[in-house]
Design a protein around this motif. Structure first.
Motif, PDB file in Angstrom:
ATOM      1  N   ASP A 195       0.817  -1.214   0.000  1.00  0.00           N
ATOM      2  CA  ASP A 195       0.000   0.000   0.000  1.00  0.00           C
ATOM      3  C   ASP A 195       0.849   1.262   0.000  1.00  0.00           C
ATOM      4  O   ASP A 195       0.352   2.362   0.258  1.00  0.00           O
ATOM      5  N   GLY A 196       2.149   1.112  -0.263  1.00  0.00           N
ATOM      6  CA  GLY A 196       3.030   2.268  -0.312  1.00  0.00           C
ATOM      7  C   GLY A 196       3.717   2.600   0.994  1.00  0.00           C
ATOM      8  O   GLY A 196       4.361   3.648   1.112  1.00  0.00           O
ATOM      9  N   GLY A 197       3.604   1.739   1.993  1.00  0.00           N
ATOM     10  CA  GLY A 197       4.248   1.972   3.280  1.00  0.00           C
ATOM     11  C   GLY A 197       5.603   1.297   3.368  1.00  0.00           C
ATOM     12  O   GLY A 197       6.204   0.939   2.353  1.00  0.00           O
ATOM     13  N   GLU A 198       6.072   1.081   4.594  1.00  0.00           N
ATOM     14  CA  GLU A 198       7.412   0.517   4.772  1.00  0.00           C
ATOM     15  C   GLU A 198       7.436  -0.834   5.482  1.00  0.00           C
ATOM     16  O   GLU A 198       8.512  -1.352   5.786  1.00  0.00           O
ATOM     17  N   PHE A 199       6.269  -1.435   5.711  1.00  0.00           N
ATOM     18  CA  PHE A 199       6.250  -2.665   6.491  1.00  0.00           C
ATOM     19  C   PHE A 199       5.986  -3.891   5.614  1.00  0.00           C
ATOM     20  O   PHE A 199       5.130  -3.872   4.723  1.00  0.00           O
ATOM     21  N   ASP A 200       6.738  -4.937   5.908  1.00  0.00           N
ATOM     22  CA  ASP A 200       6.636  -6.172   5.138  1.00  0.00           C
ATOM     23  C   ASP A 200       5.348  -6.915   5.455  1.00  0.00           C
ATOM     24  O   ASP A 200       4.713  -6.683   6.490  1.00  0.00           O
ATOM     25  N   TYR A 201       5.023  -7.821   4.582  1.00  0.00           N
ATOM     26  CA  TYR A 201       3.854  -8.674   4.753  1.00  0.00           C
ATOM     27  C   TYR A 201       4.119  -9.980   4.026  1.00  0.00           C
ATOM     28  O   TYR A 201       5.086 -10.094   3.254  1.00  0.00           O
ATOM     29  N   VAL A 202       3.297 -10.969   4.261  1.00  0.00           N
ATOM     30  CA  VAL A 202       3.414 -12.257   3.583  1.00  0.00           C
ATOM     31  C   VAL A 202       2.429 -12.284   2.422  1.00  0.00           C
ATOM     32  O   VAL A 202       1.236 -12.024   2.611  1.00  0.00           O
ATOM     33  N   SER A 203       2.928 -12.577   1.250  1.00  0.00           N
ATOM     34  CA  SER A 203       2.076 -12.622   0.070  1.00  0.00           C
ATOM     35  C   SER A 203       0.946 -13.633   0.264  1.00  0.00           C
ATOM     36  O   SER A 203       1.170 -14.747   0.734  1.00  0.00           O
ATOM     37  N   GLY A 204      -0.252 -13.218  -0.064  1.00  0.00           N
ATOM     38  CA  GLY A 204      -1.408 -14.081   0.108  1.00  0.00           C
ATOM     39  C   GLY A 204      -2.093 -13.908   1.449  1.00  0.00           C
ATOM     40  O   GLY A 204      -3.150 -14.480   1.682  1.00  0.00           O
ATOM     41  N   ALA A 205      -1.477 -13.127   2.329  1.00  0.00           N
ATOM     42  CA  ALA A 205      -2.070 -12.875   3.651  1.00  0.00           C
ATOM     43  C   ALA A 205      -1.852 -11.416   4.028  1.00  0.00           C
ATOM     44  O   ALA A 205      -1.430 -11.095   5.133  1.00  0.00           O
ATOM     45  N   THR A 206      -2.144 -10.539   3.089  1.00  0.00           N
ATOM     46  CA  THR A 206      -1.910  -9.112   3.293  1.00  0.00           C
ATOM     47  C   THR A 206      -2.866  -8.496   4.302  1.00  0.00           C
ATOM     48  O   THR A 206      -2.495  -7.588   5.056  1.00  0.00           O
ATOM     49  N   VAL A 207      -4.096  -8.989   4.345  1.00  0.00           N
ATOM     50  CA  VAL A 207      -5.122  -8.365   5.183  1.00  0.00           C
ATOM     51  C   VAL A 207      -4.708  -8.356   6.652  1.00  0.00           C
ATOM     52  O   VAL A 207      -4.873  -7.344   7.353  1.00  0.00           O
ATOM     53  N   SER A 208      -4.163  -9.454   7.122  1.00  0.00           N
ATOM     54  CA  SER A 208      -3.765  -9.543   8.530  1.00  0.00           C
ATOM     55  C   SER A 208      -2.696  -8.512   8.855  1.00  0.00           C
ATOM     56  O   SER A 208      -2.793  -7.788   9.859  1.00  0.00           O
ATOM     57  N   ALA A 209      -1.671  -8.443   8.019  1.00  0.00           N
ATOM     58  CA  ALA A 209      -0.584  -7.489   8.249  1.00  0.00           C
ATOM     59  C   ALA A 209      -1.074  -6.058   8.123  1.00  0.00           C
ATOM     60  O   ALA A 209      -0.672  -5.173   8.896  1.00  0.00           O
ATOM     61  N   ARG A 210      -1.921  -5.803   7.159  1.00  0.00           N
ATOM     62  CA  ARG A 210      -2.462  -4.454   6.954  1.00  0.00           C
ATOM     63  C   ARG A 210      -3.234  -3.985   8.191  1.00  0.00           C
ATOM     64  O   ARG A 210      -3.090  -2.843   8.630  1.00  0.00           O
ATOM     65  N   ALA A 211      -4.041  -4.876   8.764  1.00  0.00           N
ATOM     66  CA  ALA A 211      -4.853  -4.519   9.922  1.00  0.00           C
ATOM     67  C   ALA A 211      -3.992  -4.191  11.134  1.00  0.00           C
ATOM     68  O   ALA A 211      -4.210  -3.177  11.822  1.00  0.00           O
ATOM     69  N   VAL A 212      -2.999  -5.032  11.400  1.00  0.00           N
ATOM     70  CA  VAL A 212      -2.138  -4.806  12.565  1.00  0.00           C
ATOM     71  C   VAL A 212      -1.297  -3.555  12.379  1.00  0.00           C
ATOM     72  O   VAL A 212      -1.176  -2.716  13.289  1.00  0.00           O
ATOM     73  N   THR A 213      -0.705  -3.392  11.203  1.00  0.00           N
ATOM     74  CA  THR A 213       0.140  -2.227  10.937  1.00  0.00           C
ATOM     75  C   THR A 213      -0.641  -0.935  11.103  1.00  0.00           C
ATOM     76  O   THR A 213      -0.156   0.028  11.719  1.00  0.00           O
ATOM     77  N   ALA A 214      -1.841  -0.881  10.581  1.00  0.00           N
ATOM     78  CA  ALA A 214      -2.662   0.327  10.693  1.00  0.00           C
ATOM     79  C   ALA A 214      -3.010   0.615  12.147  1.00  0.00           C
ATOM     80  O   ALA A 214      -2.983   1.777  12.585  1.00  0.00           O
ATOM     81  N   ALA A 215      -3.343  -0.421  12.924  1.00  0.00           N
ATOM     82  CA  ALA A 215      -3.706  -0.226  14.329  1.00  0.00           C
ATOM     83  C   ALA A 215      -2.517   0.293  15.135  1.00  0.00           C
ATOM     84  O   ALA A 215      -2.667   1.177  15.984  1.00  0.00           O
ATOM     85  N   VAL A 216      -1.334  -0.244  14.874  1.00  0.00           N
ATOM     86  CA  VAL A 216      -0.139   0.235  15.579  1.00  0.00           C
ATOM     87  C   VAL A 216       0.148   1.678  15.179  1.00  0.00           C
ATOM     88  O   VAL A 216       0.478   2.516  16.026  1.00  0.00           O
ATOM     89  N   GLY A 217       0.005   1.981  13.899  1.00  0.00           N
ATOM     90  CA  GLY A 217       0.219   3.348  13.433  1.00  0.00           C
ATOM     91  C   GLY A 217      -0.738   4.336  14.082  1.00  0.00           C
ATOM     92  O   GLY A 217      -0.331   5.450  14.461  1.00  0.00           O
ATOM     93  N   ARG A 218      -2.003   3.943  14.221  1.00  0.00           N
ATOM     94  CA  ARG A 218      -2.971   4.834  14.880  1.00  0.00           C
ATOM     95  C   ARG A 218      -2.601   5.051  16.344  1.00  0.00           C
ATOM     96  O   ARG A 218      -2.797   6.146  16.897  1.00  0.00           O
ATOM     97  N   THR A 219      -2.077   4.015  16.965  1.00  0.00           N
ATOM     98  CA  THR A 219      -1.662   4.131  18.369  1.00  0.00           C
ATOM     99  C   THR A 219      -0.508   5.121  18.508  1.00  0.00           C
ATOM    100  O   THR A 219      -0.512   5.978  19.395  1.00  0.00           O
ATOM    101  N   VAL A 220       0.474   5.001  17.633  1.00  0.00           N
ATOM    102  CA  VAL A 220       1.627   5.909  17.659  1.00  0.00           C
ATOM    103  C   VAL A 220       1.177   7.345  17.412  1.00  0.00           C
ATOM    104  O   VAL A 220       1.591   8.281  18.120  1.00  0.00           O
TER     105      VAL A 220
END
Length: 209
Positions: A168-193
């Motif tokens: 999505d243009g960010g800097e965090f890695d993810y596993v191909s085929g399972a992007t949704v899980s990584a996207r959800a966690v990364t966004a939640a951590v970003g909102r917290t920060v």
């Protein structure tokens, strides 16, 4: 021969006796074990919270420091659920904060998180504490399954727009085929920060470096 009402009375007394005995046994068991159970639960929670902060960086009991998040900050976290945070202290001074947050948009539902931040707002560690992501696919977000969550360590608010997966243009890695899980966690951590930096004065005492 006993009359029907006498037989019913006798049966009722027997049942009452069994119920009283069972109640006494259960009550005795609870009295004998509840302190041990509570102590074990406290130890387990302390150990989990400690994983999100540097070793030996605090000397207080983290579960005992739990406070509810102010509503405005909780909304900034992006969660409608009641959340809390924990304050780590060493020799009386704040050495870190641990936040509860929930990513509502995991592939299989909500993903519950603990996010440890240092006083400067940088992430020390993230732990997924509950999820229903697909075993062998999306569950790599769990530290017990992979080191994926380690990439959050040291990241802060220097570039909040980068709190996205690379796809999505960010800097965090993810596993191909399972992007949704990584996207959800990364966004939640970003909102917290982001929320921490916005409301830092509310969350930290004035004497915090």
């Amino acid at each position: 021969m006993r009359r029907p009402w006498q037989q019913a009375q006798r049966s009722a007394l027997i049942l009452a006796g069994f119920a009283a005995t069972a109640t006494l046994l259960l009550g005795g068991t609870w009295l004998a074990t509840h302190r041990t159970v509570a102590a074990n639960e406290m130890a387990a929670q302390s150990a989990l919270l400690a994983q999100t902060l540097p070793a030996n960086s605090f000397d207080n009991v983290l579960p005992a420091s739990r406070q509810p998040l102010p509503t405005v900050i909780q909304q900034a976290f992006g969660s409608r659920e009641t959340l809390a945070f924990y304050t780590a202290r060493r020799q009386g001074r704040v050495s870190g904060l641990v936040f509860e947050n929930v990513a509502p948009d995991g592939y299989s539902g909500r993903i519950r998180l603990l996010i440890g931040l240092l006083p400067d707002g940088s992430v020390h560690a993230v732990r997924v504490v509950k999820h229903q992501e697909t075993p062998g696919l999306g569950d790599y977000i769990d530290i017990a399954r992979s080191d994926w969550a380690h990439q959050f360590g040291g990241k802060g608010a220097a570039n909040l727009s980068s709190w996205r997966v690379r796809k999505d243009g960010g800097e965090f890695d993810y596993v191909s085929g399972a992007t949704v899980s990584a996207r959800a966690v990364t966004a939640a951590v970003g909102r917290t920060v982001a929320a921490f930096h916005r409301y830092r004065a509310t969350l930290l005492p004035r004497d915090t470096p």
